[in-house]
Design a protein around this motif. Structure first.
Motif, PDB file in Angstrom:
ATOM      1  N   THR A   1      -8.639  -9.857   5.102  1.00 21.70           N
ATOM      2  CA  THR A   1      -8.138  -8.945   4.075  1.00 21.70           C
ATOM      3  C   THR A   1      -8.392  -7.502   4.504  1.00 21.70           C
ATOM      4  O   THR A   1      -9.472  -7.170   4.987  1.00 21.70           O
ATOM      5  CB  THR A   1      -8.817  -9.209   2.718  1.00 21.70           C
ATOM      6  OG1 THR A   1      -8.496 -10.536   2.305  1.00 21.70           O
ATOM      7  CG2 THR A   1      -8.337  -8.222   1.663  1.00 21.70           C
ATOM      8  N   THR A   2      -7.379  -6.666   4.298  1.00 24.54           N
ATOM      9  CA  THR A   2      -7.500  -5.237   4.563  1.00 24.54           C
ATOM     10  C   THR A   2      -7.259  -4.480   3.260  1.00 24.54           C
ATOM     11  O   THR A   2      -6.293  -4.770   2.529  1.00 24.54           O
ATOM     12  CB  THR A   2      -6.473  -4.784   5.618  1.00 24.54           C
ATOM     13  OG1 THR A   2      -6.725  -5.483   6.842  1.00 24.54           O
ATOM     14  CG2 THR A   2      -6.574  -3.280   5.870  1.00 24.54           C
ATOM     15  N   LEU A   3      -8.160  -3.542   2.959  1.00 25.53           N
ATOM     16  CA  LEU A   3      -8.067  -2.763   1.720  1.00 25.53           C
ATOM     17  C   LEU A   3      -7.757  -1.311   2.081  1.00 25.53           C
ATOM     18  O   LEU A   3      -8.524  -0.656   2.792  1.00 25.53           O
ATOM     19  CB  LEU A   3      -9.385  -2.844   0.943  1.00 25.53           C
ATOM     20  CG  LEU A   3      -9.484  -2.032  -0.344  1.00 25.53           C
ATOM     21  CD1 LEU A   3      -8.442  -2.503  -1.363  1.00 25.53           C
ATOM     22  CD2 LEU A   3     -10.898  -2.149  -0.938  1.00 25.53           C
ATOM     23  N   LEU A   4      -6.615  -0.795   1.603  1.00 25.59           N
ATOM     24  CA  LEU A   4      -6.174   0.549   1.921  1.00 25.59           C
ATOM     25  C   LEU A   4      -5.799   1.305   0.648  1.00 25.59           C
ATOM     26  O   LEU A   4      -5.488   0.700  -0.387  1.00 25.59           O
ATOM     27  CB  LEU A   4      -4.955   0.512   2.855  1.00 25.59           C
ATOM     28  CG  LEU A   4      -5.129  -0.218   4.204  1.00 25.59           C
ATOM     29  CD1 LEU A   4      -3.785  -0.329   4.900  1.00 25.59           C
ATOM     30  CD2 LEU A   4      -6.150   0.504   5.084  1.00 25.59           C
ATOM     31  N   SER A   5      -5.814   2.639   0.756  1.00 29.85           N
ATOM     32  CA  SER A   5      -5.406   3.466  -0.384  1.00 29.85           C
ATOM     33  C   SER A   5      -3.969   3.955  -0.245  1.00 29.85           C
ATOM     34  O   SER A   5      -3.423   4.561  -1.156  1.00 29.85           O
ATOM     35  CB  SER A   5      -6.350   4.666  -0.533  1.00 29.85           C
ATOM     36  OG  SER A   5      -6.337   5.453   0.645  1.00 29.85           O
ATOM     37  N   GLU A   6      -3.371   3.726   0.919  1.00 27.09           N
ATOM     38  CA  GLU A   6      -1.961   4.084   1.087  1.00 27.09           C
ATOM     39  C   GLU A   6      -1.311   3.124   2.070  1.00 27.09           C
ATOM     40  O   GLU A   6      -1.989   2.488   2.881  1.00 27.09           O
ATOM     41  CB  GLU A   6      -1.814   5.517   1.565  1.00 27.09           C
ATOM     42  CG  GLU A   6      -2.485   5.808   2.886  1.00 27.09           C
ATOM     43  CD  GLU A   6      -2.326   7.272   3.310  1.00 27.09           C
ATOM     44  OE1 GLU A   6      -2.502   7.532   4.509  1.00 27.09           O
ATOM     45  OE2 GLU A   6      -2.044   8.125   2.449  1.00 27.09           O
ATOM     46  N   LEU A   7      -0.021   2.991   1.984  1.00 25.01           N
ATOM     47  CA  LEU A   7       0.731   2.055   2.815  1.00 25.01           C
ATOM     48  C   LEU A   7       0.643   2.493   4.282  1.00 25.01           C
ATOM     49  O   LEU A   7       0.894   3.662   4.597  1.00 25.01           O
ATOM     50  CB  LEU A   7       2.190   2.029   2.369  1.00 25.01           C
ATOM     51  CG  LEU A   7       3.013   0.808   2.780  1.00 25.01           C
ATOM     52  CD1 LEU A   7       2.480  -0.441   2.103  1.00 25.01           C
ATOM     53  CD2 LEU A   7       4.476   1.031   2.397  1.00 25.01           C
ATOM     54  N   PRO A   8       0.241   1.573   5.194  1.00 24.67           N
ATOM     55  CA  PRO A   8       0.145   1.950   6.609  1.00 24.67           C
ATOM     56  C   PRO A   8       1.526   2.302   7.182  1.00 24.67           C
ATOM     57  O   PRO A   8       2.539   1.686   6.820  1.00 24.67           O
ATOM     58  CB  PRO A   8      -0.447   0.711   7.271  1.00 24.67           C
ATOM     59  CG  PRO A   8      -0.165  -0.396   6.345  1.00 24.67           C
ATOM     60  CD  PRO A   8      -0.156   0.183   4.970  1.00 24.67           C
ATOM     61  N   LYS A   9       1.532   3.296   8.098  1.00 17.99           N
ATOM     62  CA  LYS A   9       2.794   3.765   8.671  1.00 17.99           C
ATOM     63  C   LYS A   9       3.471   2.696   9.498  1.00 17.99           C
ATOM     64  O   LYS A   9       4.693   2.631   9.585  1.00 17.99           O
ATOM     65  CB  LYS A   9       2.533   5.015   9.516  1.00 17.99           C
ATOM     66  CG  LYS A   9       2.061   6.202   8.688  1.00 17.99           C
ATOM     67  CD  LYS A   9       1.776   7.399   9.576  1.00 17.99           C
ATOM     68  CE  LYS A   9       1.266   8.575   8.739  1.00 17.99           C
ATOM     69  NZ  LYS A   9       0.945   9.755   9.582  1.00 17.99           N
ATOM     70  N   GLU A  10       2.666   1.841  10.145  1.00 21.77           N
ATOM     71  CA  GLU A  10       3.249   0.850  11.039  1.00 21.77           C
ATOM     72  C   GLU A  10       3.624  -0.444  10.323  1.00 21.77           C
ATOM     73  O   GLU A  10       3.763  -1.503  10.931  1.00 21.77           O
ATOM     74  CB  GLU A  10       2.295   0.535  12.191  1.00 21.77           C
ATOM     75  CG  GLU A  10       0.963  -0.116  11.787  1.00 21.77           C
ATOM     76  CD  GLU A  10      -0.073   0.907  11.347  1.00 21.77           C
ATOM     77  OE1 GLU A  10      -1.239   0.509  11.167  1.00 21.77           O
ATOM     78  OE2 GLU A  10       0.281   2.106  11.162  1.00 21.77           O
ATOM     79  N   THR A  11       3.800  -0.402   9.008  1.00 22.07           N
ATOM     80  CA  THR A  11       4.189  -1.593   8.268  1.00 22.07           C
ATOM     81  C   THR A  11       5.535  -2.104   8.758  1.00 22.07           C
ATOM     82  O   THR A  11       6.504  -1.336   8.818  1.00 22.07           O
ATOM     83  CB  THR A  11       4.298  -1.284   6.763  1.00 22.07           C
ATOM     84  OG1 THR A  11       3.074  -0.753   6.311  1.00 22.07           O
ATOM     85  CG2 THR A  11       4.644  -2.551   5.976  1.00 22.07           C
ATOM     86  N   PRO A  12       5.625  -3.376   9.141  1.00 21.85           N
ATOM     87  CA  PRO A  12       6.902  -3.929   9.617  1.00 21.85           C
ATOM     88  C   PRO A  12       7.991  -3.760   8.561  1.00 21.85           C
ATOM     89  O   PRO A  12       7.745  -3.868   7.352  1.00 21.85           O
ATOM     90  CB  PRO A  12       6.585  -5.405   9.859  1.00 21.85           C
ATOM     91  CG  PRO A  12       5.103  -5.449  10.039  1.00 21.85           C
ATOM     92  CD  PRO A  12       4.542  -4.366   9.181  1.00 21.85           C
ATOM     93  N   ALA A  13       9.169  -3.529   9.044  1.00 16.07           N
ATOM     94  CA  ALA A  13      10.296  -3.300   8.135  1.00 16.07           C
ATOM     95  C   ALA A  13      10.594  -4.504   7.264  1.00 16.07           C
ATOM     96  O   ALA A  13      11.056  -4.378   6.129  1.00 16.07           O
ATOM     97  CB  ALA A  13      11.531  -2.901   8.953  1.00 16.07           C
ATOM     98  N   ASP A  14      10.336  -5.718   7.817  1.00 21.36           N
ATOM     99  CA  ASP A  14      10.639  -6.940   7.062  1.00 21.36           C
ATOM    100  C   ASP A  14       9.411  -7.502   6.344  1.00 21.36           C
ATOM    101  O   ASP A  14       9.408  -8.656   5.936  1.00 21.36           O
ATOM    102  CB  ASP A  14      11.219  -7.993   8.005  1.00 21.36           C
ATOM    103  CG  ASP A  14      10.246  -8.343   9.132  1.00 21.36           C
ATOM    104  OD1 ASP A  14       9.255  -7.592   9.308  1.00 21.36           O
ATOM    105  OD2 ASP A  14      10.484  -9.361   9.820  1.00 21.36           O
ATOM    106  N   ALA A  15       8.374  -6.684   6.244  1.00 20.06           N
ATOM    107  CA  ALA A  15       7.144  -7.165   5.588  1.00 20.06           C
ATOM    108  C   ALA A  15       7.419  -7.541   4.131  1.00 20.06           C
ATOM    109  O   ALA A  15       8.181  -6.859   3.433  1.00 20.06           O
ATOM    110  CB  ALA A  15       6.063  -6.095   5.668  1.00 20.06           C
ATOM    111  N   ASN A  16       6.766  -8.622   3.693  1.00 21.59           N
ATOM    112  CA  ASN A  16       6.914  -9.103   2.314  1.00 21.59           C
ATOM    113  C   ASN A  16       5.930  -8.332   1.431  1.00 21.59           C
ATOM    114  O   ASN A  16       4.742  -8.629   1.388  1.00 21.59           O
ATOM    115  CB  ASN A  16       6.635 -10.607   2.271  1.00 21.59           C
ATOM    116  CG  ASN A  16       6.963 -11.190   0.906  1.00 21.59           C
ATOM    117  OD1 ASN A  16       7.266 -10.461  -0.033  1.00 21.59           O
ATOM    118  ND2 ASN A  16       6.911 -12.507   0.822  1.00 21.59           N
TER     119      ASN A  16
END
Length: 1000
Positions: free
Chosen positions: A924-939
């Motif tokens: 599990t990763t806990l972040l306060s903002e969406l990572p820039k490298e998020t895959p385009a097809d991420a669910n």
């Protein structure tokens, strides 16, 4: 790596947190779990492993506690548990405890005339659940089982076994009846013990015990001395089949009884002063005892009567104006109304008796005459109707009874009727006499509700005789006021009892039998005057206390009645008197039980618990005798349950084949495939889970469901027992402040569960206890907590604080859960304690639920429920797939929700954090903002969570995003999570455990 839970920056004290519109863990929707590869995710370590080298390093559950017992073994196991755990000594043990708290449940005596049945089971088990609950809470329970042993049903059953019973002497009848009752008591007692009912079975009360009878006579005299008991001659309900008077509570009504109704005419002898006419008075009657017949008309000023002429015969009749047309139709006549008068105008007229020459039947006003049916004039037989007697007494008319104890006309009725049964051939004879006299206009059959003797199932009659009565009219107002201060469960029952009391004007307490407590009265031979005073009663009670009431029949009158008592009463010789032959109504027997059973100066029970029929029976007779004798109720609380019926709601009947025998339920029938043995706990579960305040259904479907429910419960218990191997709460427990937050959360829920269960028991709502138990075990434990902590239990090092934290919760949960159902399932509760891996005294000797108030942590719900809301989003997004094959990224905008999640996972990414454990992913990763490298097809799944703290002072709705990504790492051959660099090498956590380097 384990670390103690740290509180987030905001204070969490104050009101209990609430989650916006989201359900709490364990709500009806349950906890989402992956569907595909479910066996792998739910049981990652029970099945075959890729590398058997690591199998022995996994701490799988281990317990000899069986998930379920084959039916044939269940009864044997229960008997063994009863013996091992000292069921028979438990009552005496708790009575010897030093405590000031007392709880008294007064046992209403079951009737000693038959085998134990499911009605007994319902009642006795309800009482035992109650007693065990209060005993576990530290109360010294007072519960003395008893039996109602006198009365006609026992006498009749005992005599049915004897040839020539009609020739037996009173003492022979009493001996036979006592023996019969004693046999029934032993049968019932054995069954109650087998059901696990806690009591001192060597010290029960029986209404034929000498001390009990003596106390009963003391109450009788106290009521007599206060003027509440008197002797009188008046009509009472009489059972010709049993040859005794009965009280109204002993009647049942046959809705299909057929009577013979007649319309007859009385020639008018003396016209009323206001009506100078020569006519017939026409009446309708369904009573054919025409002894001292009078005619009653309605006395209301508004009642009108018509003088009509029959157009066919020319005869004139008097009829109620409203009944002219209907009477003409019934008699197949045509009437012409000649004139109309008021009912009061008929008074002081008289008619000729239709069958007895020279007998005059006066016309009298009466309030009980109605215009709803008939002719508006009724035949009155003063000795055979309550209202009839009242009218005759008011007008000083004869009230002689011409019907004997067997329901036959006496010699005084005349040779044509003598020795004929009034309900059978006597009816026919009267009709023939009316026909012969030309007085019969019509005879028809009349179907209506009619009173029957509830024991012999034969019709009653009303018959005037000399009886003893309790003047309930002078007691009931006080009784009603006292009753309003009693707690009644359900509350609706109190209104029914108040209504019954309101309708009751007198209570006939004398019976013309010999199996009972004699009414201690002597009668002067010549005058019939009764003799009873403080001297006579003192002497009789002293003898009864020593010898029992047999002495009334066996001792000569000289030993029962002293010369001094006779002299004080103004008499001369003891032999001028005879002993009374009547016995007391058995409702008076049982209704005075408070005087014998209840201890202390107050002699008041905390609870009476019986079926709804006792609203007009034991509840009422106990109240009336207690109020009359001492102006207070004998109980503080009344609990009223319903009757048992077949599982389709039908009455149990041998002919239908739906009778459920408790012994067959426990031990099975001859064919175990048809009637399997369930054991006593299934019977007890059936009682507890039922809504006992309505009708209670039982049958094969119900019993199978109860067995299945218990087996589900056993599985939950087995999981907890199996995961506590090698754990000792005294030395291995982890303080709550150092536990995982999810573990603290479970203690928080456990404390709430314990409080709710305790309140449900206090309200006698045992079906709610069962519902709470099932919901907590299924939702909070099995579906949520067990699923969440399995990896920690199985894969961490045995003594690792993280594992001990979980085991501490399991030990507390097991203890609370077992104690919560122990009053309902005592055999199962003790069985569980026998399988504990650490030493502990039995359940019932160690008290009630001990859920610490410190477990209650307002605000802790927010952290866990927030994480669970995100877990639901994650699992929903990968529906049908294995959660361990994913890593989850949680993105929360800065704020309170982020801080709460940070308390569960301090580092950004972790595979061993508390948050990851709840998410059920491999990482599990806990972040306060969406990572820039998020895959385009991420669910990406979006949601919001409402935090509500400090009673609403702190409210914050935060949005979150959950991203499920296929994990790139390999499956660990030991824990089966995807946390390893190679499928042949354990993950870092598992390597530490194997090497003995786990966190300590």
């Amino acid at each position: 790596m384990f670390r103690a839970w740290r509180a987030p920056p905001l204070a969490w004290a104050g009101a209990r947190a609430r989650v916006g519109l989201r359900a709490r863990p364990g709500a009806a929707w349950g906890w989402a779990r992956p569907v595909a590869s479910e066996a792998e995710s739910r049981q990652p370590l029970e099945e075959n492993r890729q590398d058997s080298r690591y199998r022995d390093t996994v701490l799988l559950p281990h317990s000899r506690f069986p998930a379920q017992l084959p039916g044939r073994l269940q009864p044997e196991a229960e008997l063994e548990t009863q013996q091992k755990c000292g069921f028979s000594e438990l009552y005496s043990w708790q009575r010897q405890r030093k405590t000031k708290q007392e709880f008294c449940l007064h046992d209403g005596p079951p009737y000693a005339n038959g085998d134990p049945h499911v009605g007994h089971a319902l009642n006795k088990i309800l009482k035992d659940i109650t007693n065990r609950f209060y005993m576990m809470r530290g109360y010294k329970v007072h519960y003395m089982p008893g039996w109602d042993c006198h009365g006609l049903p026992i006498e009749l059953k005992a005599l049915s076994e004897v040839k020539g019973a009609e020739n037996l002497s009173p003492m022979e009848i009493r001996r036979k009846a006592r023996e019969f009752a004693e046999r029934a008591i032993e049968k019932q007692k054995s069954a109650f013990i087998r059901w696990g009912v806690m009591a001192d079975w060597a010290n029960c009360y029986r209404t034929f015990d000498p001390k009990y009878e003596a106390n009963q006579l003391r109450v009788f005299y106290k009521m007599y001395d206060k003027g509440f008991i008197y002797q009188d001659y008046k009509p009472v309900f009489w059972s010709p089949s049993a040859k005794t008077a009965l009280a109204e509570a002993e009647l049942e009504y046959n809705e299909q009884h057929v009577s013979r109704s007649v319309y007859m005419k009385f020639p008018l002898l003396k016209s009323p002063p206001k009506l100078i006419i020569s006519i017939f008075v026409t009446i309708v009657s369904n009573c054919t005892s025409l002894d001292h017949a009078t005619l009653d008309c309605a006395s209301q000023s508004s009642s009108l009567y018509s003088i009509v002429k029959c157009t066919t015969t020319g005869e004139h009749f008097i009829l109620a104006a409203d009944r002219v047309e209907s009477t003409a139709a019934i008699l197949d006549m045509q009437f012409e109304v000649m004139s109309t008068c008021k009912g009061a105008d008929l008074v002081d007229g008289s008619c000729a008796h239709p069958t007895i020459p020279g007998r005059v039947s006066p016309l009298l006003p009466a309030n009980h005459v109605t215009m709803a049916k008939g002719t508006g004039l009724v035949h009155t037989a003063p000795a055979h109707g309550m209202e009839d007697y009242s009218v005759a007494s008011h007008h000083q008319l004869p009230t002689d009874c011409l019907v004997d104890e067997g329901g036959f006309f006496t010699e005084a009725a005349g040779p044509e009727l003598q020795n004929k049964n009034v309900l059978e051939e006597g009816n026919e004879a009267v009709i023939q006499m009316l026909q012969a006299a030309g007085s019969l206009l019509k005879e028809e059959k009349y179907v209506h509700s009619y009173p029957y003797d509830w024991r012999t199932k034969k019709p009653m009659i009303i018959r005037a005789s000399k009886q003893w009565f309790v003047n309930t009219a002078s007691v009931k107002a006080t009784a009603q006021e006292v009753l309003k201060k009693v707690k009644v469960i359900p509350t609706s029952a109190v209104n029914r009892m108040l209504e019954m009391l309101d309708r009751r004007t007198f209570w006939c307490i004398s019976r013309q039998r010999c199996w009972g407590v004699p009414i201690p009265v002597f009668y002067q031979k010549n005058t019939g005057e009764c003799l009873i005073n403080s001297d006579t009663i003192t002497d009789v009670i002293k003898i009864v206390e020593q010898q029992g009431t047999d002495a009334w029949w066996t001792l000569p009158i000289e030993q029962l009645l002293s010369k001094e008592a006779v002299a004080k009463a103004g008499g001369h010789d003891v032999l001028d008197y005879v002993k009374g032959q009547d016995v007391l109504d058995i409702w008076f027997d049982s209704g005075t039980s408070w005087a014998h059973v209840l201890e202390g100066a107050e002699q008041r029970a905390d609870t009476y618990l019986e079926g709804k029929d006792q609203l007009g029976g034991w509840f009422q007779s106990s109240l009336l005798t207690s109020v009359a004798a001492r102006k207070k109720a004998p109980y503080k609380t009344l609990v009223v349950h319903g009757f048992t019926l077949g599982e389709k709601g039908e009455k149990m009947s041998k002919s239908i084949g739906n009778v459920v025998d408790p012994d067959v339920v426990i031990n099975g029938g001859e064919d175990h495939t048809k009637d399997p043995p369930y054991g006593a706990d299934v019977l007890r579960w059936w009682v507890a889970e039922s809504n006992v305040f309505t009708e209670v259904l039982i049958g094969p479907v119900v019993l199978n469901a109860a067995r299945d429910d218990i087996n589900k419960l056993r599985n939950t218990l087995r999981f907890m027992l199996g995961n506590m191997a090698g754990f000792n709460p005294e030395t291995d427990s982890i303080p709550a402040s150092e536990m995982y937050i999810v573990d603290q959360y479970m203690l928080h829920l456990l404390q709430d569960y314990g409080s709710k269960v305790t309140e449900a028991y206090k309200e006698y709502d045992y079906s709610k206890v069962v519902r709470l138990l099932q919901a907590f075990c299924s939702r909070n434990l099995s579906n949520f907590y067990f699923t969440t902590v399995k990896d920690r239990l199985y894969c961490e090092e045995e003594k690792d604080p993280k594992r001990r934290s979980c085991q501490t919760v399991l030990a507390e949960a097991l203890d609370v859960v077992v104690r919560s159902f122990a009053p309902i399932l005592p055999h199962l509760a003790e069985e569980v304690f026998q399988h504990l891996p650490y030493k502990k005294e039995g359940v019932f000797r160690t008290g009630w639920i001990n859920a610490s108030s410190t477990w209650k942590k307002p605000g802790i719900e927010e952290a866990i429920e927030g994480a669970c809301a995100m877990r639901d989003s994650f699992l929903g997004s990968i529906s049908g797939k294995n959660a361990l094959e994913y890593e989850v990224v949680i993105v929360i905008e800065p704020g309170l929700l982020f801080e709460l999640m940070e308390a569960l996972q301090a580092e950004e990414t972790s595979s061993v954090s508390q948050l990851n454990e709840i998410m059920m992913a491999s990482q599990t990763t806990l972040l306060s903002e969406l990572p820039k490298e998020t895959p385009a097809d991420a669910n990406i799944t979006k949601g919001t969570f409402l935090i509500n703290l400090e009673g609403g002072d702190i409210r914050e709705e935060s949005s979150y995003k959950v991203i499920a990504l296929p994990i790139a790492k390999a499956k660990c051959p030991r824990c089966r999570r995807y946390t390893s660099d190679s499928s042949s090498t354990p993950c870092p956590r598992c390597l530490k455990v194997i090497a003995g380097k786990g966190s300590t």
